[in-house]
Design a protein around this motif. Structure first.
Motif, PDB file in Angstrom:
ATOM      1  N   GLU A 131       1.905  -7.399   5.198  1.00 28.78           N
ATOM      2  CA  GLU A 131       1.728  -6.120   6.264  1.00 28.78           C
ATOM      3  C   GLU A 131       1.450  -4.861   5.369  1.00 28.78           C
ATOM      4  O   GLU A 131       0.774  -4.053   5.874  1.00 28.78           O
ATOM      5  CB  GLU A 131       2.984  -5.970   7.162  1.00 28.78           C
ATOM      6  N   LEU A 132       2.235  -4.670   4.438  1.00 28.44           N
ATOM      7  CA  LEU A 132       1.896  -3.587   3.607  1.00 28.44           C
ATOM      8  C   LEU A 132       0.527  -3.637   2.938  1.00 28.44           C
ATOM      9  O   LEU A 132      -0.011  -2.568   2.942  1.00 28.44           O
ATOM     10  CB  LEU A 132       2.986  -3.244   2.329  1.00 28.44           C
ATOM     11  N   ILE A 133       0.052  -4.580   2.425  1.00 31.68           N
ATOM     12  CA  ILE A 133      -1.269  -4.828   1.711  1.00 31.68           C
ATOM     13  C   ILE A 133      -2.187  -4.434   2.801  1.00 31.68           C
ATOM     14  O   ILE A 133      -3.213  -3.775   2.493  1.00 31.68           O
ATOM     15  CB  ILE A 133      -1.440  -6.042   0.931  1.00 31.68           C
ATOM     16  N   TYR A 134      -2.097  -5.052   3.990  1.00 31.03           N
ATOM     17  CA  TYR A 134      -3.036  -4.801   5.316  1.00 31.03           C
ATOM     18  C   TYR A 134      -3.146  -3.528   5.399  1.00 31.03           C
ATOM     19  O   TYR A 134      -4.292  -2.857   5.755  1.00 31.03           O
ATOM     20  CB  TYR A 134      -2.555  -5.639   6.456  1.00 31.03           C
ATOM     21  N   THR A 135      -1.826  -2.736   5.586  1.00 31.62           N
ATOM     22  CA  THR A 135      -1.860  -1.043   6.072  1.00 31.62           C
ATOM     23  C   THR A 135      -2.646  -0.328   4.923  1.00 31.62           C
ATOM     24  O   THR A 135      -3.423   0.567   5.228  1.00 31.62           O
ATOM     25  CB  THR A 135      -0.687  -0.763   6.262  1.00 31.62           C
ATOM     26  N   ASN A 136      -2.372  -0.920   3.756  1.00 34.29           N
ATOM     27  CA  ASN A 136      -3.105  -0.242   2.563  1.00 34.29           C
ATOM     28  C   ASN A 136      -4.666  -0.108   2.835  1.00 34.29           C
ATOM     29  O   ASN A 136      -5.379   0.848   2.666  1.00 34.29           O
ATOM     30  CB  ASN A 136      -2.358  -0.501   1.528  1.00 34.29           C
ATOM     31  N   ARG A 137      -5.203  -1.454   2.938  1.00 35.86           N
ATOM     32  CA  ARG A 137      -6.653  -1.578   3.047  1.00 35.86           C
ATOM     33  C   ARG A 137      -7.157  -0.714   4.280  1.00 35.86           C
ATOM     34  O   ARG A 137      -8.064   0.154   4.134  1.00 35.86           O
ATOM     35  CB  ARG A 137      -6.989  -3.005   3.202  1.00 35.86           C
ATOM     36  N   CYS A 138      -6.367  -0.568   5.612  1.00 33.48           N
ATOM     37  CA  CYS A 138      -6.745   0.386   6.427  1.00 33.48           C
ATOM     38  C   CYS A 138      -6.914   1.835   5.833  1.00 33.48           C
ATOM     39  O   CYS A 138      -7.738   2.527   6.516  1.00 33.48           O
ATOM     40  CB  CYS A 138      -5.782   0.188   7.562  1.00 33.48           C
ATOM     41  N   CYS A 139      -5.906   2.021   5.321  1.00 28.10           N
ATOM     42  CA  CYS A 139      -5.628   3.594   4.844  1.00 28.10           C
ATOM     43  C   CYS A 139      -6.810   3.922   3.993  1.00 28.10           C
ATOM     44  O   CYS A 139      -7.493   4.990   4.022  1.00 28.10           O
ATOM     45  CB  CYS A 139      -4.434   3.930   4.280  1.00 28.10           C
ATOM     46  N   ILE A 140      -7.356   2.849   3.039  1.00 25.09           N
ATOM     47  CA  ILE A 140      -8.197   3.265   1.972  1.00 25.09           C
ATOM     48  C   ILE A 140      -9.419   3.291   2.742  1.00 25.09           C
ATOM     49  O   ILE A 140     -10.453   4.498   2.614  1.00 25.09           O
ATOM     50  CB  ILE A 140      -8.386   2.194   1.046  1.00 25.09           C
ATOM     51  N   PHE A 141      -9.693   2.461   3.974  1.00 26.21           N
ATOM     52  CA  PHE A 141     -11.121   2.727   4.685  1.00 26.21           C
ATOM     53  C   PHE A 141     -11.173   4.009   5.225  1.00 26.21           C
ATOM     54  O   PHE A 141     -11.954   4.606   5.260  1.00 26.21           O
ATOM     55  CB  PHE A 141     -11.322   1.483   5.661  1.00 26.21           C
ATOM     56  N   LEU A 142      -9.899   4.423   6.008  1.00 30.03           N
ATOM     57  CA  LEU A 142     -10.013   5.708   6.759  1.00 30.03           C
ATOM     58  C   LEU A 142     -10.075   6.848   5.903  1.00 30.03           C
ATOM     59  O   LEU A 142     -10.853   7.907   6.310  1.00 30.03           O
ATOM     60  CB  LEU A 142      -8.562   5.540   7.619  1.00 30.03           C
TER      61      LEU A 142
END
Length: 310
Positions: free
Chosen positions: A40-51
């Motif tokens: 879940e942390l990895i997934y959220t991090n990828r979202c943040c990087i894109f944003l």
């Protein structure tokens, strides 16, 4: 997920939801050092990087109207990006959607005094989409109605308005307006931003039949009629009838040309024929006129004809 990570992740998601993607990413970095295998942390991090990168791309565009055009495209890019992930973390997706459209709304609302009527209507449409994505359907309807008032009968605006009605449980109005929008200009409607089950079912049906790209838009109204969804009709006025007949005449001549784009013309012409049949029925024209149109439908696409008359 460890308890400490779970608590910190909730804090990260709150920042994302507020549109504070950079701050959220700064909080994630030490969490990844502590719990590197948390999916879940990895997934959220990828979202943040894109944003974070998305915000930079949007802010780099100086022309405010061009910037507004890029905002919705960025969301579509995010959707394509995150769809490649093997898992789905719904809490992160909901936070991202809220944060993205909160930021988008701030950028778009300052453009609402645009003087050009077409551009102002488009800004109101985009603002309406933002409110819709934030779950504020009432405010979305207000903005989309204003867009339609400023520049009437823009298919993308009418389609979004239909979507809002359907999301509010008013499918009757949704059906009328969706049918109208996909008659006005199906190819100009951005189906990626339509969320109601009413239209998503038709889009799925159309995709299942093998249609892709712009052909989905062209065949949605055909499937809407054949599946009994676009079943609420209105009477055309005299000017609309004249235009409908002119459009049909022009398309019939165009489709005779061997070099024409038959794949595009066929669904467009079928849609026109459907409206003409409805007009004849409502005005109680002679059965021979209706049969003439039905014959044209059969010659154009026998499968559609069989489903239409059954």
């Amino acid at each position: 997920m460890e308890t400490q990570t779970e608590q910190k992740l909730k804090e990260v998601l709150q920042h994302i939801k507020k549109g504070e993607a950079l701050l959220a990413q700064q909080l994630i970095d030490p969490l990844l050092d502590y719990d590197i295998e948390c999916k879940e942390l990895i997934y959220t991090n990828r979202c943040c990087i894109f944003l974070v990168d998305s915000i930079k791309r949007i802010n780099a565009i100086e022309d405010k109207y061009v910037q507004s055009e890029s905002i919705l495209q960025e969301w579509k890019s995010f959707q394509a990006f995150i769809a490649r992930e093997s898992i789905e973390f719904e809490d992160a997706l909901l936070a991202v959607q809220h944060g993205f459209f909160t930021n988008a709304l701030k950028k778009l609302e300052v453009l609402l005094d645009e003087r050009d009527s077409l551009q102002r209507a488009e800004i109101y449409r985009k603002v309406g989409i933002c409110y819709k994505k934030l779950g504020n359907f009432e405010q979305a309807q207000i903005c989309l109605s204003e867009a339609n008032k400023i520049y009437p009968n823009l298919a993308p605006v009418v389609a979004e308005l239909a979507d809002c009605f359907s999301l509010c449980g008013e499918d009757k109005f949704g059906k009328v307006l969706f049918r109208e929008a996909f008659f006005l200009s199906p190819e100009s409607i951005d189906i990626d931003f339509l969320d109601s089950q009413l239209i998503k079912c038709l889009i799925d049906i159309t995709k299942q039949k093998g249609f892709t790209g712009k052909f989905i838009n062209l065949w949605v109204p055909i499937n809407g009629v054949l599946n009994g969804v676009f079943n609420i009709r209105r009477q055309l006025n005299s000017q609309e009838v004249i235009k409908l007949r002119k459009d049909i005449y022009a398309m019939e001549n165009e489709i005779k040309d061997p070099s024409c784009n038959e794949k595009v013309l066929t669904p467009l012409l079928l849609n026109k024929y459907f409206w003409l049949v409805d007009h004849y029925i409502q005005t109680r024209e002679s059965p021979s006129k209706i049969n003439d149109v039905l014959l044209k439908i059969r010659l154009l696409d026998s499968n559609v004809y069989e489903n239409y008359v059954k």
